[in-house]
Design an enzyme around this catalytic site. Structure first.
Site, short mmCIF file in Angstrom:
data_model
loop_
_atom_site.label_atom_id
_atom_site.label_comp_id
_atom_site.label_asym_id
_atom_site.label_seq_id
_atom_site.Cartn_x
_atom_site.Cartn_y
_atom_site.Cartn_z
N ARG A 136 -53.51 -8.78 -7.91
CA ARG A 136 -54.97 -8.91 -9.26
C ARG A 136 -54.48 -8.80 -10.49
NH1 ARG A 136 -57.05 -4.75 -4.85
NH2 ARG A 136 -58.33 -5.31 -4.51
N LYS A 158 -56.10 -18.86 -21.89
CA LYS A 158 -57.04 -19.62 -21.07
C LYS A 158 -56.35 -19.93 -20.18
CE LYS A 158 -60.85 -21.23 -23.81
NZ LYS A 158 -61.46 -22.44 -24.80
N GLU A 200 -53.53 -31.96 -31.20
CA GLU A 200 -54.03 -30.80 -30.78
C GLU A 200 -53.23 -30.11 -32.79
OE1 GLU A 200 -56.14 -29.56 -29.42
OE2 GLU A 200 -55.80 -30.05 -27.35
N LYS A 241 -53.35 -20.65 -34.52
CA LYS A 241 -54.59 -20.31 -32.59
C LYS A 241 -54.41 -18.90 -32.73
CE LYS A 241 -55.73 -21.27 -28.43
NZ LYS A 241 -55.60 -22.25 -27.07
N GLU A 251 -64.16 -15.91 -26.33
CA GLU A 251 -65.24 -17.13 -27.09
C GLU A 251 -66.52 -17.24 -26.59
OE1 GLU A 251 -63.53 -21.45 -25.76
OE2 GLU A 251 -65.73 -21.75 -25.79
N ARG A 255 -64.16 -19.08 -31.49
CA ARG A 255 -62.96 -19.51 -30.58
C ARG A 255 -63.22 -21.17 -30.59
NH1 ARG A 255 -59.11 -17.09 -26.16
NH2 ARG A 255 -57.87 -19.33 -25.66
N ASN A 259 -62.43 -26.40 -29.94
CA ASN A 259 -62.76 -27.43 -28.67
C ASN A 259 -63.37 -28.85 -29.70
OD1 ASN A 259 -62.44 -26.18 -26.66
ND2 ASN A 259 -64.66 -24.72 -26.86
N HIS A 262 -63.48 -31.79 -28.19
CA HIS A 262 -63.26 -31.82 -26.40
C HIS A 262 -63.99 -32.09 -26.19
CE1 HIS A 262 -59.34 -30.30 -28.45
NE2 HIS A 262 -58.76 -29.67 -26.59
N HIS A 266 -63.58 -34.71 -23.47
CA HIS A 266 -63.66 -34.32 -22.12
C HIS A 266 -64.43 -35.36 -21.44
CE1 HIS A 266 -62.54 -29.80 -22.30
NE2 HIS A 266 -61.05 -30.88 -22.65
N HIS A 280 -55.17 -36.21 -22.41
CA HIS A 280 -56.00 -35.49 -22.55
C HIS A 280 -56.12 -35.81 -24.63
CE1 HIS A 280 -58.29 -31.58 -23.76
NE2 HIS A 280 -57.47 -31.46 -24.23
#
Ligand code: GLY
Length: 382
Positions: A136, A158, A200, A241, A251, A255, A259, A262, A266, A280
């Site tokens: 957990r 993330k 990036e 960041k 987000e 935030r 992206n 992206h 993506h 990527h």
């Protein structure tokens, strides 16, 4: 901005920087500089005395860097085990996740022990997610070995894996307790991978920092060469960041600016089967160029912003249009199908990060799908 105006020679010993990610009880440091892998044992033991750990890494990174890390852990008297995964995006999946969880549990790690991710974005996302759900929630440490991971994926919590339905669709927010970004080990990367991570880096300039974009245009060669310019650039991105994550950890708003490029990127990665055909960062480079062209077409962004963005990306050798993928199915239909599948779709409306100029990106949550289709049709001939 603390970036030195003249840059520095790679042979000079570069000064380390510490960036704090301010998240109350979950705050942590990012150390950026050369030689951190060799000092990892001491840095970890100082913050987590008596903790044992499992290092999750892929077979390629293990060959180059695991001996250095294990030596450092031995020297600091830290009990450690290793969990090896296959390199590549296909490792962000349920099977490898289960293997990592089995490795953590069979090493008899307890809740106060540590998971250490040594690798690029794939290893960091996978190991971080395993740490989020094992017992957990266990503490974890990021030792990012790619430029992309150092400036983006290792910071901000993330974590996750891909699903047949799309990228990063299964995951959790789980902050690391420490990030050690050893800028020297980036010199072992193939040029293509360093370059892809650099997309990036450029992203931070394009989002809200036009001075950083100008600095990069002047100093990108020094960043590629290593030394102080590289440390400064990585630390600058981590600071940017950290500020964005501190303002919107989960987000719900700003935030999403991270992206930029992206949504298109993506979709391109999905269209090329998440393969080596397009890594990527290359998808992000084309995606950022497309986001600026789309912004210009919508009348949001004028001047020569598109020319400057594409010019810089091309200078470093990154692709900026679908022409780079002329052998692949990147038709408007295919890309739209993938865009609709993205996390950034809410009740049918499409979310894009658009810009009114360099350093002036914003979140647009109600982009008309028809406008996207007609833009994508025209992009086929860019
Ligand atoms: N890579 C985007 C984010 O961390 O939000």
């Amino acid at each position: 901005m603390s970036l030195s105006p003249g840059g520095s020679q790679p042979s000079e010993a570069a000064a380390e920087q510490t960036v704090r990610v301010d998240l109350g009880a979950r705050s942590y440091d990012i150390l950026v500089g050369p030689g951190l892998l060799e000092r990892a044992g001491d840095e970890i033991a100082r913050r987590h005395p008596d903790a044992a750990l499992a290092v999750v890494t892929d077979r390629n990174v293990a060959e180059t860097h695991l001996p250095t890390l294990e030596h450092a852990l031995d020297a600091a008297g830290i009990r450690h085990s290793r969990i090896l995964v296959e390199p590549g995006e296909a490792t962000k999946a349920f099977g490898p996740l289960q293997a990592v969880l089995d490795g953590i549990l069979s090493a008899r790690l307890e809740r106060n022990d540590l998971v250490v991710a040594l690798g690029g974005g794939v290893v960091g996302d996978l190991a971080g997610f395993a740490a989020a759900i094992a017992r957990r929630g266990m503490a974890f440490i990021q030792l990012p070995s790619s430029l992309l991971a150092q400036v983006d994926s290792s910071v901000g919590g993330k974590t996750g894996i891909n699903s047949d339905h799309g990228k990063n669709l299964v995951g959790a927010f789980h902050q690391p307790s420490l990030v050690l970004a050893d800028t020297e080990i980036l010199s072992t990367l193939p040029l293509r991978e360093f370059r892809a991570g650099y997309a990036e880096v450029v992203k931070y300039g394009l989002i809200n920092d036009p001075r950083f974009f100008d600095w990069l245009c002047a100093h990108w060669r020094e960043v590629f060469d290593g030394g102080q310019a590289r440390v400064d650039a990585v630390a600058h991105c981590c600071r940017a960041k950290a500020a964005i994550v501190a303002a919107d950890e989960y987000e719900t708003g700003s935030r999403a600016l991270l992206n930029l490029g992206h949504t298109f990127g993506h979709a391109l990665e999905a269209a090329t089967g998440y393969s080596d055909r397009l890594v990527h960062g290359e998808g992000v480079a084309i995606g950022m160029a497309m986001a600026f062209r789309f912004s210009e077409r919508l009348g949001l962004c004028g001047g020569n912003a598109v020319g400057q963005v594409c010019g810089h990306l091309q200078d470093v050798g990154l692709p900026t249009s679908l022409a780079a993928l002329s052998d692949c199915d990147v038709s408007a239909d295919t890309l739209l199908t993938h865009i609709r599948q993205d996390k950034k779709v809410s009740r049918g409306a499409l979310t894009f990060i658009l810009a009114t100029g360099i350093g002036a990106a914003f979140v647009s949550r109600d982009v008309d799908p028809h406008a996207v289709r007609s833009f994508l049709e025209d992009e086929q001939t860019q």
